[in-house]
Design an enzyme around this catalytic site. Structure first.
Site, mmCIF file in Angstrom:
data_model
loop_
_atom_site.group_PDB
_atom_site.id
_atom_site.type_symbol
_atom_site.label_atom_id
_atom_site.label_comp_id
_atom_site.label_asym_id
_atom_site.label_seq_id
_atom_site.Cartn_x
_atom_site.Cartn_y
_atom_site.Cartn_z
ATOM 1 N N SER A 125 -4.130 -6.329 -4.654
ATOM 2 C CA SER A 125 -3.623 -5.637 -5.841
ATOM 3 C C SER A 125 -4.483 -4.419 -6.096
ATOM 4 C CB SER A 125 -3.641 -6.554 -7.055
ATOM 5 O OG SER A 125 -4.958 -6.841 -7.429
ATOM 6 N N HIS A 168 -6.663 4.670 -11.914
ATOM 7 C CA HIS A 168 -6.648 5.528 -13.097
ATOM 8 C C HIS A 168 -7.305 6.859 -12.751
ATOM 9 C CE1 HIS A 168 -5.223 2.482 -15.884
ATOM 10 N NE2 HIS A 168 -6.072 1.625 -15.363
ATOM 11 N N HIS A 212 -0.005 1.323 -9.892
ATOM 12 C CA HIS A 212 -0.374 -0.080 -9.713
ATOM 13 C C HIS A 212 0.488 -0.638 -8.596
ATOM 14 C CE1 HIS A 212 1.309 -4.187 -10.572
ATOM 15 N NE2 HIS A 212 0.036 -4.487 -10.399
ATOM 16 N N ASN A 227 0.880 -4.458 -6.055
ATOM 17 C CA ASN A 227 0.418 -5.820 -5.854
ATOM 18 C C ASN A 227 1.373 -6.498 -4.881
ATOM 19 O OD1 ASN A 227 1.150 -8.814 -7.277
ATOM 20 N ND2 ASN A 227 -0.978 -8.431 -6.769
ATOM 21 N N ARG A 235 1.689 -10.332 -2.738
ATOM 22 C CA ARG A 235 1.040 -11.638 -2.669
ATOM 23 C C ARG A 235 1.943 -12.666 -1.992
ATOM 24 N NH1 ARG A 235 2.693 -10.136 -7.663
ATOM 25 N NH2 ARG A 235 4.364 -11.408 -8.516
ATOM 26 N N HIS A 260 10.414 6.943 -6.364
ATOM 27 C CA HIS A 260 11.497 5.965 -6.245
ATOM 28 C C HIS A 260 12.184 6.067 -4.883
ATOM 29 C CE1 HIS A 260 12.033 3.604 -9.955
ATOM 30 N NE2 HIS A 260 11.315 4.572 -10.497
ATOM 31 N N HIS A 313 7.142 -4.748 -28.234
ATOM 32 C CA HIS A 313 6.693 -4.287 -29.550
ATOM 33 C C HIS A 313 6.703 -2.766 -29.662
ATOM 34 C CE1 HIS A 313 2.869 -4.104 -27.314
ATOM 35 N NE2 HIS A 313 2.399 -3.307 -28.244
#
Lengths: 301, 301
Positions: free
Chosen positions: A90, A94, A104, A106, A108, A138, A168
């Protein structure tokens, strides 16, 4: 050699290649490595580059851990029993410049009892977004997907949009990419071939954007915008990210799990970008959209 | 007037008094107020002071909201049914100087069906700890508790130690204080009297420390230590804090809930304070201990 063993070897070598490529791209920073063992079984190699030339913080983690799943986690997974093995790689990058997006990725391989499956993905979180970069990102992932299964990109792009979402805030963490999980079945070798192809795409897909944007000028106010937006990244990772929650609950290595957090972050009360500003433009990017066929957004800048 | 109505009036006036006292203490900053309505019912007044003389960010929130609880929350509470009302005051203060601790306090009155109870507490999170300040803080809270019930302080102090705990870090958020919840029964008026007494103690207990430490000298390295330690504050609030989770799940006002987050935060990979340093001394404070009767820790500094 059993598939999980080949997968872990691929992931470990992928970590090597990614780190070498990122150091070259950065030009100044070097990764430090911490090799660690997990009490319950297995271990990993965490590599972090801090205060580089291009990257303020880049973490690339490889791990291969095994043990017993907490019961409430075991029940939610496709396999049976509590014994598990999880290996993967992973990374979170920044960059210092707010003109260069955070990324990012990852990948697995999980085993639980007889079940074995793959999960993973890659996504992009721009601060000052460039539509052409988002499209190119993309497109790269669509190309990889299409080489293996034409249903992958539409499914995994949607999954990514849904996963990297902050309820939120009513917005996505970034502009998405691909995300998949529980990918298994009789054709596991073919799935592994896809995962390898995808793993090998992480650096080229991101490097193209870094090289294009690293020299863009910016000042204190753009930097402040980046620090403020990074707060949303923290909110997502600590409140919603299943990888973070899984890691902390299975007694993963805390510093390896939380290496994803940005180096410097600002929270301002009730802050909003001024209407019509370049900063406000970002908002239109943070909702699911078809980057590859939709008509261009008319940019206010 | 019904008790919840008297409680909400007390809390609203307490917010006024706290804000006035904090502005006076700060000397420069002013609170801005956002009055807001909640779609499901009720509303609140959020007040935030940013970039003050002493306080980098101080938030004091009063709210009185009502509506329907999500079922999984309703089931975990002492009352019956899903209809609820929650009124209360909460504050988080992040001072600029690393020599002045962060503090948090919250007092609330909940009703669910026929059930009505109080919850709340106050706690302290130092960066550069002074043992005498921690003792004085706990002594103030013990005094308040003892005026109402001699069992309160030992129970609520322990509750606080257990609540403000980060399992993944193996440490408390700070040095504790008091915390209580579901305080109800036939003597609800007496409990309300205790809550009022406690609410009135927030400012004096904290002001004494601010006045003593605001002029302590510090430099860039102490500031960096503070920014790094603030990361733990964020980790607690976003991963574990029930108030934050309750607020976000009941569609509370996001900016009012997240006003608790520090203004500027740094995450460094695998950072540790140097053994024997003043910074390392903090660690010995972050484990439950009897501040009021235990023998003094021999400080390494």
């Amino acid at each position: 050699m059993e598939l999980p063993d080949r997968a872990t070897t691929f992931f470990r070598e992928l970590q090597d290649r990614i780190c070498a490529a990122l150091e070259k791209l950065d030009g100044r920073g070097r990764f430090r490595e911490d090799a660690w063992m997990r009490e319950g079984g297995g271990g990993g190699r965490t590599r972090v580059l801090e205060e580089g030339g291009v990257f303020e913080k880049a973490g690339v983690n490889w791990s291969d851990v095994a043990g017993e799943l907490p019961e409430e986690l075991a029940d939610k997974m496709p396999g049976s029993g509590r014994a598990f093995r999880a290996c993967g790689v992973s990374l979170v990058i920044h960059p210092r410049s707010p003109m260069v997006p955070t990324t990012h990725a990852n990948f697995r391989c999980l085993t639980q009892g007889e079940a074995c499956w793959f999960g993973g993905g890659a996504d992009l979180t721009p601060y000052y977004p460039y539509r052409e970069d988002v499209i190119a990102f993309h497109q790269q992932w669509k190309n990889v997907c299409d080489r293996h299964d034409p249903t992958y990109y539409p499914r995994f792009k949607k999954w990514c949009d849904e996963y990297f979402y902050l309820p939120h805030r009513g917005e996505m963490r970034g502009v998405g990419g691909i995300f998949f999980d529980y990918l298994r079945g009789e054709l596991l070798e073919e799935i592994f071939a896809f995962v390898q192809d995808a793993g090998n795409t992480v650096v080229p897909a991101y490097r193209a954007i870094v090289e294009k944007r690293r020299a863009e000028p910016y000042g204190e106010s753009e930097r402040e915008f980046q620090l403020w937006r990074r707060g949303r990244y923290v909110e997502f990772n600590l409140i919603y990210d299943r990888g973070t929650i899984f890691g902390l609950r299975t007694s993963g290595r805390v510093e390896s799990i939380l290496m994803s957090l940005p180096p410097l972050v600002r929270w301002k009360y009730a802050h909003e970008a001024a209407a019509g500003s370049r900063e406000a433009e970002l908002e239109s990017y943070l909702h699911p959209q078809d980057w590859l066929t939709a008509p261009s957004i008319v940019s206010p800048s």
